[in-house]
Scaffold this active site. Structure first.
Site, PDB file in Angstrom:
ATOM      1  N   GLY A  33       0.826  -1.208   0.000  1.00  0.00           N
ATOM      2  CA  GLY A  33       0.000   0.000   0.000  1.00  0.00           C
ATOM      3  C   GLY A  33       0.852   1.248   0.000  1.00  0.00           C
ATOM      4  O   GLY A  33       2.089   1.178   0.023  1.00  0.00           O
ATOM      5  N   SER A  34       0.210   2.410   0.002  1.00  0.00           N
ATOM      6  CA  SER A  34       0.960   3.657  -0.115  1.00  0.00           C
ATOM      7  C   SER A  34       1.769   3.955   1.151  1.00  0.00           C
ATOM      8  O   SER A  34       2.891   4.482   1.061  1.00  0.00           O
ATOM      9  CB  SER A  34       0.008   4.823  -0.432  1.00  0.00           C
ATOM     10  OG  SER A  34      -0.977   4.924   0.565  1.00  0.00           O
ATOM     11  N   GLY A  99      -6.760  -4.901   2.977  1.00  0.00           N
ATOM     12  CA  GLY A  99      -7.064  -5.465   1.667  1.00  0.00           C
ATOM     13  C   GLY A  99      -7.544  -4.452   0.658  1.00  0.00           C
ATOM     14  O   GLY A  99      -7.890  -4.811  -0.465  1.00  0.00           O
ATOM     15  N   GLU A 107      -0.838 -10.839   2.935  1.00  0.00           N
ATOM     16  CA  GLU A 107      -0.596 -10.056   4.160  1.00  0.00           C
ATOM     17  C   GLU A 107      -0.930 -10.888   5.393  1.00  0.00           C
ATOM     18  O   GLU A 107      -0.198 -10.878   6.385  1.00  0.00           O
ATOM     19  CB  GLU A 107      -1.443  -8.777   4.143  1.00  0.00           C
ATOM     20  CG  GLU A 107      -0.986  -7.778   3.083  1.00  0.00           C
ATOM     21  CD  GLU A 107      -1.902  -6.584   2.923  1.00  0.00           C
ATOM     22  OE1 GLU A 107      -1.444  -5.578   2.393  1.00  0.00           O
ATOM     23  OE2 GLU A 107      -3.083  -6.653   3.315  1.00  0.00           O
ATOM     24  N   LYS A 125      -7.538   6.482   9.654  1.00  0.00           N
ATOM     25  CA  LYS A 125      -7.843   5.041   9.657  1.00  0.00           C
ATOM     26  C   LYS A 125      -8.415   4.567  11.003  1.00  0.00           C
ATOM     27  O   LYS A 125      -8.848   3.424  11.124  1.00  0.00           O
ATOM     28  CB  LYS A 125      -6.568   4.241   9.349  1.00  0.00           C
ATOM     29  CG  LYS A 125      -5.839   4.667   8.084  1.00  0.00           C
ATOM     30  CD  LYS A 125      -6.655   4.408   6.845  1.00  0.00           C
ATOM     31  CE  LYS A 125      -5.924   4.760   5.562  1.00  0.00           C
ATOM     32  NZ  LYS A 125      -4.837   3.900   5.215  1.00  0.00           N
TER      33      LYS A 125
HETATM   34  C1  5RP Z   1      -3.308  -3.569   1.052  1.00  0.00           C
HETATM   35  C2  5RP Z   1      -3.630  -3.123   2.431  1.00  0.00           C
HETATM   36  C3  5RP Z   1      -3.118  -1.782   2.837  1.00  0.00           C
HETATM   37  O1  5RP Z   1      -2.386  -1.927   3.996  1.00  0.00           O
HETATM   38  C4  5RP Z   1      -4.262  -0.873   3.088  1.00  0.00           C
HETATM   39  O2  5RP Z   1      -5.079  -0.848   1.926  1.00  0.00           O
HETATM   40  C5  5RP Z   1      -3.799   0.551   3.424  1.00  0.00           C
HETATM   41  O3  5RP Z   1      -3.208   1.121   2.302  1.00  0.00           O
HETATM   42  P1  5RP Z   1      -2.715   2.627   2.288  1.00  0.00           P
HETATM   43  O4  5RP Z   1      -1.513   2.700   3.156  1.00  0.00           O
HETATM   44  O5  5RP Z   1      -2.438   2.894   0.834  1.00  0.00           O
HETATM   45  O6  5RP Z   1      -3.862   3.478   2.791  1.00  0.00           O
HETATM   46  O7  5RP Z   1      -4.254  -3.781   3.203  1.00  0.00           O
HETATM   47  O8  5RP Z   1      -3.921  -4.788   0.745  1.00  0.00           O
END
Ligand code: 5RP
Length: 225
Positions: A33-34, A99, A107, A125
Site C-alpha cells: 500500500g501507499s 485489503g 498479508e 484510519k
Molecule cells: C493492502 C492493504 C493496505 O495496507 C491498506 O489498503 C492501506 O493502504 P494505504 O496505506 O495505501 O492506505 O491492506 O492490501
C-alpha cells in the site's frame, strides 16, 4: 501535516522501530500500500541491518528489489521478527480491515508468521467500529456468485472489484454496509464460506503495536494483553 506528510512521518517512525527492535540479521515482513511504500523507501537505509525481507505482494517485492533489498520466499524462512503494514481501518483493540490494495491473503500469511505486527497509519484510519470501509473478501472465481449470496445473508452488499485479479489469480468482493461489532467471530464466519480464500478482517491476529501519525506527532499504541 498533510496526509502524505503523515504517511512519511509514520514510515520514519517504523524504520526507527525496526532499527531498535529487530535484531541484526533477522527477517522483516513488509506490507503493501501507499504507507507501506513510504516505509520501503525508508528501510533502504537499513539494508545492512536486515537478514532479508518477505514481501506481502508482487508490488512490494518489486519496490524492495528496486532498492536493492533482499527478498526471500516465505517457504525458505522459519522466523519473521517484525511485520510492518498499513491498514484501511483499525479499532481500539487493534483489530483491522485490510485489503484495500488487494493483498489481504499474502498479508495475512506473513502476519501469521511474524512475532510482532506493527501497523502504520494516520488518524483517518482510526475508527470506533470497523465496517465503514468495505470489507475485501478474496474469492475463487467459480465461487463468486455463491459467496456473494452468502455475504448478502450476513447483511452486507458485496460488489465485485471490477477488472481486478489478485496476485493469487482470484477475485475480490468488497462488502459494503457491514457494522462489525464482533470482528473475530465474523472473520471465522466468512472464512467458513466455501470458495472464500481469505477475508480482510485481521482480528484473530490483529496488530501488536500501532504507530499512528497525527497532524503533530506519531503516537505509539500497544495492544492490551
Ligand atoms: C493492502 C492493504 C493496505 O495496507 C491498506 O489498503 C492501506 O493502504 P494505504 O496505506 O495505501 O492506505 O491492506 O492490501
Amino acid at each position: 501535516m498533510t496526509q502524505d506528510e503523515m504517511k512519511r512521518a509514520v514510515a520514519q517512525a517504523a524504520r526507527d522501530y525496526v532499527a531498535t527492535h529487530l535484531p541484526t540479521g533477522a527477517i522483516l515482513g513488509v506490507g503493501t500500500g501507499s504507507t507501506a511504500n513510504c516505509f520501503i523507501d525508508e528501510i533502504a537505509a537499513l539494508k545492512s541491518h536486515l537478514g532479508g525481507t518477505v514481501a506481502s505482494s508482487e508490488a512490494t517485492r518489486q519496490r524492495l528489489e528496486g532498492h536493492g533489498i533482499r527478498v526471500l520466499d516465505l517457504n525458505d524462512v522459519e522466523h519473521i521478527g517484525i511485520y510492518v503494514d498499513g491498514a484501511d481501518e483499525i479499532d481500539a483493540s487493534l483489530s483491522m480491515i485490510k485489503g484495500g490494495g488487494g493483498a489481504l491473503t499474502r498479508e495475512k500469511i506473513v502476519a501469521a508468521v511474524a512475532d510482532t505486527f506493527v501497523c502504520i497509519c494516520d488518524t483517518s484510519k482510526r475508527v470506533a467500529t470497523l465496517g465503514r470501509f468495505p470489507l475485501p473478501v478474496e474469492v475463487i472465481p467459480m465461487a463468486r456468485a455463491h459467496v456473494a449470496r452468502q455475504l448478502s445473508q450476513l447483511g452486507g452488499t458485496p460488489k465485485l472489484r471490477e477488472g481486478y485479479i489478485t496476485d493469487n489469480g482470484n477475485l475480490i468482493l468488497d462488502v459494503h454496509g457491514l457494522h462489525i461489532n464482533q470482528p473475530t467471530a465474523l472473520e471465522s464466519r466468512i472464512d467458513g464460506i466455501a470458495g472464500v480464500v481469505c477475508n480482510g478482517l485481521f482480528a484473530q491476529r490483529g496488530a501488536d503495536v500501532l504507530l499512528l501519525a497525527t497532524p503533530s506527532t506519531v503516537e505509539v499504541v500497544k495492544r492490551k494483553k
